[in-house]
Design a protein around this motif. Structure first.
Motif, mmCIF file in Angstrom:
data_model
loop_
_atom_site.group_PDB
_atom_site.id
_atom_site.type_symbol
_atom_site.label_atom_id
_atom_site.label_comp_id
_atom_site.label_asym_id
_atom_site.label_seq_id
_atom_site.Cartn_x
_atom_site.Cartn_y
_atom_site.Cartn_z
ATOM 1 N N THR A 1 8.116 9.319 0.497
ATOM 2 C CA THR A 1 7.659 9.571 -0.866
ATOM 3 C C THR A 1 6.415 10.462 -0.917
ATOM 4 O OG1 THR A 1 6.299 7.573 -0.855
ATOM 5 C CG2 THR A 1 8.559 7.373 -1.717
ATOM 6 N N ASN A 2 5.820 10.739 0.249
ATOM 7 C CA ASN A 2 4.567 11.491 0.353
ATOM 8 C C ASN A 2 3.467 10.857 -0.499
ATOM 9 O OD1 ASN A 2 3.088 13.593 1.568
ATOM 10 N ND2 ASN A 2 3.212 14.803 -0.314
ATOM 11 N N ARG A 3 3.450 9.513 -0.485
ATOM 12 C CA ARG A 3 2.477 8.778 -1.276
ATOM 13 C C ARG A 3 1.691 7.808 -0.406
ATOM 14 N NH1 ARG A 3 3.376 9.802 -6.556
ATOM 15 N NH2 ARG A 3 2.055 8.133 -7.311
ATOM 16 N N VAL A 4 0.479 7.529 -0.819
ATOM 17 C CA VAL A 4 -0.321 6.452 -0.247
ATOM 18 C C VAL A 4 -0.209 5.283 -1.217
ATOM 19 C CG1 VAL A 4 -2.649 5.672 0.335
ATOM 20 C CG2 VAL A 4 -1.912 7.987 0.954
ATOM 21 N N TYR A 5 0.082 4.109 -0.683
ATOM 22 C CA TYR A 5 0.207 2.884 -1.483
ATOM 23 C C TYR A 5 -0.970 1.986 -1.168
ATOM 24 C CZ TYR A 5 4.936 4.444 -2.444
ATOM 25 O OH TYR A 5 6.018 5.175 -2.859
ATOM 26 N N LEU A 6 -1.422 1.245 -2.172
ATOM 27 C CA LEU A 6 -2.623 0.436 -2.027
ATOM 28 C C LEU A 6 -2.446 -0.944 -2.650
ATOM 29 C CD1 LEU A 6 -5.797 0.434 -1.456
ATOM 30 C CD2 LEU A 6 -5.995 1.007 -3.871
ATOM 31 N N LEU A 7 -2.700 -1.983 -1.858
ATOM 32 C CA LEU A 7 -2.818 -3.348 -2.378
ATOM 33 C C LEU A 7 -4.299 -3.611 -2.579
ATOM 34 C CD1 LEU A 7 -0.340 -5.351 -0.127
ATOM 35 C CD2 LEU A 7 -0.147 -4.945 -2.583
ATOM 36 N N ARG A 8 -4.684 -4.033 -3.748
ATOM 37 C CA ARG A 8 -6.099 -4.238 -4.037
ATOM 38 C C ARG A 8 -6.676 -5.408 -3.265
ATOM 39 N NH1 ARG A 8 -8.763 -6.036 -9.638
ATOM 40 N NH2 ARG A 8 -10.908 -5.971 -8.955
ATOM 41 N N GLY A 9 -5.890 -6.465 -3.055
ATOM 42 C CA GLY A 9 -6.400 -7.637 -2.343
ATOM 43 C C GLY A 9 -7.360 -8.436 -3.193
ATOM 44 N N ASN A 10 -8.253 -9.187 -2.527
ATOM 45 C CA ASN A 10 -9.265 -10.009 -3.193
ATOM 46 C C ASN A 10 -8.650 -11.005 -4.169
ATOM 47 O OD1 ASN A 10 -11.971 -10.722 -3.297
ATOM 48 N ND2 ASN A 10 -12.301 -9.557 -5.176
ATOM 49 N N GLY A 11 -7.472 -11.540 -3.810
ATOM 50 C CA GLY A 11 -6.832 -12.548 -4.649
ATOM 51 C C GLY A 11 -6.094 -12.000 -5.851
ATOM 52 N N THR A 12 -5.799 -10.692 -5.845
ATOM 53 C CA THR A 12 -5.072 -10.090 -6.968
ATOM 54 C C THR A 12 -3.658 -9.705 -6.530
ATOM 55 O OG1 THR A 12 -5.596 -7.767 -6.540
ATOM 56 C CG2 THR A 12 -7.242 -9.059 -7.770
ATOM 57 N N SER A 13 -2.837 -9.363 -7.499
ATOM 58 C CA SER A 13 -1.484 -8.879 -7.218
ATOM 59 C C SER A 13 -1.362 -7.397 -7.557
ATOM 60 C CB SER A 13 -0.460 -9.693 -8.015
ATOM 61 O OG SER A 13 -0.704 -9.547 -9.406
ATOM 62 N N ASN A 14 -2.497 -6.711 -7.718
ATOM 63 C CA ASN A 14 -2.519 -5.313 -8.130
ATOM 64 C C ASN A 14 -2.004 -4.382 -7.027
ATOM 65 O OD1 ASN A 14 -5.457 -6.488 -9.349
ATOM 66 N ND2 ASN A 14 -3.954 -5.705 -10.785
ATOM 67 N N PHE A 15 -1.212 -3.383 -7.449
ATOM 68 C CA PHE A 15 -0.565 -2.469 -6.520
ATOM 69 C C PHE A 15 -0.579 -1.074 -7.128
ATOM 70 C CE2 PHE A 15 3.670 -1.079 -4.602
ATOM 71 C CZ PHE A 15 3.145 -0.859 -3.340
ATOM 72 N N TYR A 16 -0.960 -0.072 -6.329
ATOM 73 C CA TYR A 16 -1.128 1.289 -6.820
ATOM 74 C C TYR A 16 -0.555 2.298 -5.824
ATOM 75 C CZ TYR A 16 -4.799 -1.281 -9.275
ATOM 76 O OH TYR A 16 -5.493 -2.206 -10.003
#
Length: 168
Positions: free
Chosen positions: A11-26
């Motif tokens: 996908t030529n993308r960087v994916y990021l999990l925020r962590g710190n007890g969250t479910s956020n994904f970017y």
């Protein structure tokens, strides 16, 4: 705690999990740059809050994540369907020192939390198997906080034991 990023070649993308007890994904396109909010780490109505021991890796097609915080849930993000699913749970509780890397259709994981366990996950069969024990350090303990494992090509892997040591 537990945040992580991984590059995905398909996908030529960087994916990021925020962590710190969250479910956020970017994610972000490497060439363009703005961040996009993606589907949170929710499967079947269960929200997985990524924390200590959470890790995100890519096999250059899909993404794989440990959720950490003593859990055993193992997740897959399908980059085409843009959805999360659960896989066979890890045979270890994910916590400080849990780390993963990918090589040739398999995922290699350090259990962490002072355990001397190294595991191999086969993507095609959704199965885990234990490999020979890794080396113990500091009072006969295995990897802990700050540990990491990375594939270096061929048959080579490098692992840091964490714990504030310089051992590799």
């Amino acid at each position: 705690n537990g945040g992580g990023a991984s590059y995905n070649a398909s996908t030529n993308r960087v994916y990021l999990l925020r962590g710190n007890g969250t479910s956020n994904f970017y994610s972000t396109d490497v060439a363009v740059g703005p961040w996009t909010t993606l589907a949170n780490t929710v499967v079947g109505g269960v929200t997985y809050a990524i924390n200590v021991g959470g890790k995100l890796i890519s096999d250059d097609t899909d993404l794989y994540a440990t959720v950490g915080n003593g859990e055993t849930a193992f997740l897959k993000y399908d980059t085409v369907a843009a959805t999360w699913s659960t896989l066979a749970p890890t045979p270890f509780a994910q916590y400080y020192g849990t780390s993963m890397t990918h090589a040739s259709g398999k995922i290699y994981a350090l259990a962490g939390y002072y355990k001397d366990e190294t595991w191999e996950y086969t993507i095609a069969t959704d199965t885990w198997r234990m490999l020979p024990s890794n080396q113990k350090y500091l009072y006969g303990r295995g990897p802990y906080n700050g540990a990491d494992i990375e594939y270096a090509g061929g048959n080579s892997f490098y692992a840091l034991t964490g714990q504030g040591t310089t051992d590799m």
